[in-house]
Enzyme design. Structure first.
Site, PDB file in Angstrom:
ATOM      1  N   ARG A   1     -65.449 -69.936 -81.900  1.00 50.52           N
ATOM      2  CA  ARG A   1     -66.814 -69.194 -82.350  1.00 50.52           C
ATOM      3  C   ARG A   1     -66.650 -68.058 -83.178  1.00 50.52           C
ATOM      4  O   ARG A   1     -67.440 -67.450 -84.196  1.00 50.52           O
ATOM      5  CB  ARG A   1     -67.873 -69.205 -81.521  1.00 50.52           C
ATOM      6  CG  ARG A   1     -69.568 -68.355 -81.790  1.00 50.52           C
ATOM      7  CD  ARG A   1     -70.472 -68.800 -80.995  1.00 50.52           C
ATOM      8  NE  ARG A   1     -70.146 -68.891 -79.645  1.00 50.52           N
ATOM      9  CZ  ARG A   1     -70.420 -67.910 -79.062  1.00 50.52           C
ATOM     10  NH1 ARG A   1     -70.728 -66.381 -79.528  1.00 50.52           N
ATOM     11  NH2 ARG A   1     -70.080 -68.008 -77.711  1.00 50.52           N
TER      12      ARG A   1
ATOM     13  N   TYR B   1     -86.094 -71.597-101.803  1.00 50.12           N
ATOM     14  CA  TYR B   1     -85.723 -72.998-100.888  1.00 50.12           C
ATOM     15  C   TYR B   1     -86.732 -72.973 -99.693  1.00 50.12           C
ATOM     16  O   TYR B   1     -86.905 -72.076 -98.955  1.00 50.12           O
ATOM     17  CB  TYR B   1     -84.272 -72.933-100.601  1.00 50.12           C
ATOM     18  CG  TYR B   1     -83.797 -73.990 -99.539  1.00 50.12           C
ATOM     19  CD1 TYR B   1     -83.830 -75.131-100.289  1.00 50.12           C
ATOM     20  CD2 TYR B   1     -83.720 -73.675 -98.364  1.00 50.12           C
ATOM     21  CE1 TYR B   1     -83.095 -76.096 -99.507  1.00 50.12           C
ATOM     22  CE2 TYR B   1     -83.336 -74.849 -97.542  1.00 50.12           C
ATOM     23  CZ  TYR B   1     -83.044 -76.110 -98.091  1.00 50.12           C
ATOM     24  OH  TYR B   1     -82.683 -77.050 -97.420  1.00 50.12           O
TER      25      TYR B   1
ATOM     26  N   ASP C   1     -79.078 -65.902-103.019  1.00 51.11           N
ATOM     27  CA  ASP C   1     -78.442 -67.203-102.933  1.00 51.11           C
ATOM     28  C   ASP C   1     -78.290 -67.828-104.366  1.00 51.11           C
ATOM     29  O   ASP C   1     -79.168 -68.170-105.185  1.00 51.11           O
ATOM     30  CB  ASP C   1     -79.755 -68.163-102.260  1.00 51.11           C
ATOM     31  CG  ASP C   1     -79.452 -69.523-101.918  1.00 51.11           C
ATOM     32  OD1 ASP C   1     -78.769 -70.056-102.741  1.00 51.11           O
ATOM     33  OD2 ASP C   1     -80.024 -70.126-101.140  1.00 51.11           O
TER      34      ASP C   1
ATOM     35  N   LYS D   1     -73.534 -78.110-100.863  1.00 48.05           N
ATOM     36  CA  LYS D   1     -74.022 -78.656-102.366  1.00 48.05           C
ATOM     37  C   LYS D   1     -72.582 -78.633-103.051  1.00 48.05           C
ATOM     38  O   LYS D   1     -71.753 -79.450-102.870  1.00 48.05           O
ATOM     39  CB  LYS D   1     -75.070 -77.640-102.966  1.00 48.05           C
ATOM     40  CG  LYS D   1     -76.127 -77.365-101.911  1.00 48.05           C
ATOM     41  CD  LYS D   1     -76.985 -78.677-101.586  1.00 48.05           C
ATOM     42  CE  LYS D   1     -77.957 -78.395-100.290  1.00 48.05           C
ATOM     43  NZ  LYS D   1     -78.902 -77.536-100.415  1.00 48.05           N
TER      44      LYS D   1
HETATM   45  C1  LIG Z   1     -79.847 -76.616 -99.399  1.00 48.21           C
HETATM   46  C2  LIG Z   1     -80.111 -75.389 -99.800  1.00 48.21           C
HETATM   47  C3  LIG Z   1     -80.224 -74.287 -98.918  1.00 48.21           C
HETATM   48  C4  LIG Z   1     -79.960 -74.711 -97.158  1.00 48.21           C
HETATM   49  O1  LIG Z   1     -78.602 -75.111 -97.094  1.00 48.21           O
HETATM   50  P1  LIG Z   1     -77.973 -76.059 -95.899  1.00 48.21           P
HETATM   51  O2  LIG Z   1     -76.714 -76.233 -96.017  1.00 48.21           O
HETATM   52  O3  LIG Z   1     -78.696 -77.398 -96.040  1.00 48.21           O
HETATM   53  O4  LIG Z   1     -78.612 -75.306 -94.721  1.00 48.21           O
HETATM   54  C5  LIG Z   1     -80.477 -73.196 -99.116  1.00 48.21           C
HETATM   55  N1  LIG Z   1     -80.449 -72.667-100.376  1.00 48.21           N
HETATM   56  C6  LIG Z   1     -80.675 -73.585-101.452  1.00 48.21           C
HETATM   57  C7  LIG Z   1     -80.999 -73.076-102.897  1.00 48.21           C
HETATM   58  C8  LIG Z   1     -80.337 -74.815-101.078  1.00 48.21           C
HETATM   59  O5  LIG Z   1     -80.294 -75.731-102.138  1.00 48.21           O
END
Ligand SMILES: *Cc1c(COP(=O)(O)O)cnc(C)c1O
Length: 440
Positions: free
Chosen positions: A97, A150, A222, A247
């Site tokens: 961790r 998001y 982000d 993603k």
């Molecule tokens: C999918 C997504 C998240 C969250 O990510 P996870 O891996 O599903 O926790 C945050 N911000 C954006 C823009 C996303 O597309």
């Protein structure tokens, strides 16, 4: 020396690991262990970094691939005990961790790709966002963020923040005056997504960075919709960049992970939150993410090529009302996109004539794209905001953020453009001729 000392936070009234002297001791040298040196990574091209940076050259076996260190814990020797006592346990292997060679390998690769000093991986994008945001604010803090965030991040600011004694003002990310006007004396953070979902607004990151600097507050973004071959927000002055690695970074729709990259000083402040909140990334998932990252630049070129060809085809189709793709001149932010983005992505949003009913019919007739949320995988994914990502909103609320009837959200994979165009061509025939649908 007792191992319990590394629990720092649990034993003290305040977050001692966040404020301790160790964190600001930047002259301390990090012993990188048996890792490929990444010191000169910034001189290398994106694909070279993606393949080589951080990759662990195993001295014992000579394995070319980074071994998967599938272990929860590590044998403690004097060096590890000293690191605990000296407060630099982040630089040693003690317990997974806290850190694991599989995590280090992928962290160094991600840092090299973002042009960052340091990076830290998490078990999800949301784990990265939560740990990062909460490491950057104090009790009573206020955050200014985008209004079309998001969903999970929106909930963090709207549901979790009030219970923690914090608040957030959500503002249209186009409206820089309103953003500046929302800054209060207790504002500690600006939080934005560099490209929004689903209408793919390109946010003016350099101007936000300038604003954050003038007000002496931090800017965290982000950048899930713009991975490093597309944009490197740290070059535009942001303090920290976060991704859902589920993603584009991983790119194969087969794991959930997150990452935050930035200056070592700030990443060191986020690390104790990772320990406390517990969202650490499993070594096997690290291996998958590292493998996915090796092809990130080449995948992005394929995403861009197929998305551009398909977006142009859709734009010319009589049953399509409007297409949003930042690299096309028709996109309202095209000029800014050309300035901030080195290339396009696979995300295309478009509006079919005939509203949501026609959009549903389109999805029924498509053969290649899978109906699913998420994005950035090698396979094309398609969904309708009205019955998935923005299903809980009213049609008026959707219209306020640009989701007009007939809106289709498409993540173009790396399939051949000709096959995608043929599939969309046949499916679009099925939605015509339409009279205007009535919307609820
Ligand atoms: C999918 C997504 C998240 C969250 O990510 P996870 O891996 O599903 O926790 C945050 N911000 C954006 C823009 C996303 O597309």
């Amino acid at each position: 020396m007792s191992i319990s000392n590394i629990r720092g936070d649990a034993h003290s009234a305040g977050p001692s690991l966040t404020t301790g002297k160790w964190l600001n001791k930047l002259e301390r040298k990090r012993q990188t262990g048996p890792l490929f040196g990444t010191a000169h990574a910034h001189e290398l091209g994106m694909s070279t970094r993606a393949v080589h940076a951080g990759t662990n050259d195993d001295p014992r076996t000579g394995a070319v691939g980074t071994p998967i260190y599938q272990t929860s814990t590590f044998v403690l020797n004097d060096d590890q005990y000293d690191s605990v006592e000296g407060g630099y346990a982040r630089d040693r292997f003690i317990y997974t961790r806290y850190g694991n060679p599989s995590q280090w390998a992928v962290q160094e690769k991600l840092a090299a790709l973002e042009g960052a000093e340091s990076a830290i991986v998490f078990s999800s994008g949301m784990a990265a966002i939560t740990a990062t945001v909460l490491a950057m604010v104090d009790k009573g803090a206020h955050v200014v963020a985008a209004s079309d965030l998001y969903g999970g991040t929106y909930n963090l600011f709207n549901q979790e923040f009030p219970t923690l004694g914090m608040s957030a003002t959500l503002v249209d990310s186009y409206d820089l005056e309103a953003i500046e006007a929302a800054i209060q004396p207790n504002t500690q953070l600006l939080y934005f997504e560099v490209i929004t979902n689903p209408v793919l607004k390109v946010v003016d990151i350099p101007r936000l960075a300038d604003m954050a600097e003038r007000h002496n507050i931090r800017l965290v973004v982000d950048s899930t919709f713009a991975p490093p071959p597309v944009m490197r927000p740290l070059e535009h002055g942001v303090d920290l960049v976060i991704h859902s690695a589920s993603k584009y970074l991983n790119g194969h729709s087969d794991l959930i992970a997150g990452v935050t990259a930035g200056p070592r000083k700030l990443i060191d402040q986020i690390w104790p939150r990772l320990l406390n909140y517990g969202g650490s990334l499993d070594p096997h998932a690290c291996f998958l993410l590292e493998r996915g990252l090796k092809t990130l630049p080449i995948r992005m070129r394929a995403h861009e090529a197929s998305a551009t060809a398909l977006a142009e085809f859709l734009e010319s189709h009589p049953n399509v009302e409007r297409v949003l793709y930042p690299m096309l001149p028709s996109h309202p932010d095209h000029a800014l996109a050309k300035k901030l983005m080195d290339m396009g992505t696979g995300n295309v949003t478009f509006f079919v004539k005939g509203g949501d009913e026609a959009a549903l019919r389109l999805l029924d007739h498509l053969k290649l794209p899978k109906q699913a949320t998420s994005l950035g995988g090698v396979e094309s994914l398609i969904s309708l905001p009205f019955n998935s990502s923005q299903a809980t909103m009213t049609s008026r609320q959707r219209a306020e953020i640009g989701i007009d009837p007939g809106c289709v959200r498409l993540s173009v994979g790396i399939e051949d453009a000709d096959d995608l165009i043929a599939d969309f061509g046949q499916a679009l025939e099925h939605i015509a001729p339409m009279k205007e649908a009535k919307y609820a």
